[in-house]
Scaffold this motif. Structure first.
Motif, short mmCIF file in Angstrom:
data_model
loop_
_atom_site.label_atom_id
_atom_site.label_comp_id
_atom_site.label_asym_id
_atom_site.label_seq_id
_atom_site.Cartn_x
_atom_site.Cartn_y
_atom_site.Cartn_z
N VAL A 22 35.22 38.54 41.93
CA VAL A 22 35.37 40.10 42.05
C VAL A 22 36.72 40.42 41.53
CG1 VAL A 22 36.04 41.80 44.00
CG2 VAL A 22 33.92 40.25 44.17
N LEU A 23 37.84 39.28 41.57
CA LEU A 23 39.25 39.89 41.14
C LEU A 23 39.34 39.51 39.71
CD1 LEU A 23 41.15 38.56 44.13
CD2 LEU A 23 40.58 41.01 43.28
N ASN A 24 38.36 39.00 38.90
CA ASN A 24 38.29 38.52 37.46
C ASN A 24 38.93 39.95 36.63
OD1 ASN A 24 38.37 37.34 35.15
ND2 ASN A 24 36.15 37.71 34.87
N PRO A 25 40.21 39.75 36.30
CA PRO A 25 40.88 40.86 35.40
C PRO A 25 40.12 41.43 34.25
CG PRO A 25 42.44 39.12 35.54
CD PRO A 25 41.04 38.51 35.90
N SER A 26 39.99 42.67 34.14
CA SER A 26 39.26 43.33 33.17
C SER A 26 39.79 43.14 31.60
CB SER A 26 39.00 44.81 33.47
OG SER A 26 40.37 45.46 33.35
N ALA A 27 38.91 43.66 30.33
CA ALA A 27 39.84 43.68 29.39
C ALA A 27 40.95 44.65 29.25
CB ALA A 27 38.68 43.99 28.32
N GLU A 28 40.73 45.72 29.74
CA GLU A 28 41.90 46.69 29.83
C GLU A 28 43.14 46.05 30.63
OE1 GLU A 28 44.02 49.68 28.44
OE2 GLU A 28 41.94 49.36 27.98
N VAL A 65 34.71 33.63 36.73
CA VAL A 65 35.59 33.53 37.79
C VAL A 65 37.19 33.46 37.07
CG1 VAL A 65 34.38 32.12 39.26
CG2 VAL A 65 35.79 30.77 37.32
N ALA A 66 37.14 33.59 35.63
CA ALA A 66 38.34 33.78 34.85
C ALA A 66 38.31 34.33 33.64
CB ALA A 66 38.97 32.27 34.71
N VAL A 80 42.94 35.31 36.11
CA VAL A 80 42.27 34.68 37.15
C VAL A 80 42.77 35.17 38.29
CG1 VAL A 80 44.05 32.72 37.61
CG2 VAL A 80 41.37 32.44 38.13
N MET A 81 41.94 35.49 39.55
CA MET A 81 42.31 36.09 40.61
C MET A 81 43.05 37.25 40.56
SD MET A 81 40.66 33.96 42.84
CE MET A 81 41.71 33.79 44.62
N GLY A 82 42.85 38.30 39.83
CA GLY A 82 43.69 39.51 39.54
C GLY A 82 44.81 39.24 38.94
#
Length: 90
Positions: A22-28, A65-66, A80-82
């Protein structure tokens, strides 16, 4: 290890993995972090917009997850994790 402890451990692992997805950072989010990091490290690079160029040239890769971005086969950032971590040297 009792069955209750095993179930608790498995539940914690499953919850952690679900949270990581859920917290995997987006490309942006990666691109924003790259722009900011390059701008903080070098004032001239910030003025010339080199951080924006590097961010646009990067390729985003999600592992579920990452995630990470790369430029010409070199890892530029890892998330990872936001959180997103930008490497010192691409």
């Amino acid at each position: 290890m009792s069955s209750r402890s095993l179930l608790t451990a498995l539940g914690l692992v499953a919850a952690t993995l679900a949270l990581a997805v859920v917290l995997n950072p987006s490309a942006e989010r990666h691109r924003d972090s790259v722009r900011a990091a390059i701008g903080e490290r070098n004032a001239l690079a910030k003025v010339l917009g080199i951080g924006s160029l590097a961010a646009l040239a990067s390729s985003y890769h999600s592992l579920g997850v990452a995630s990470y971005t790369s430029v010409n086969g070199h890892t530029l950032s890892v998330g990872v994790m936001g959180m997103v971590f930008v490497r010192d040297t691409p």
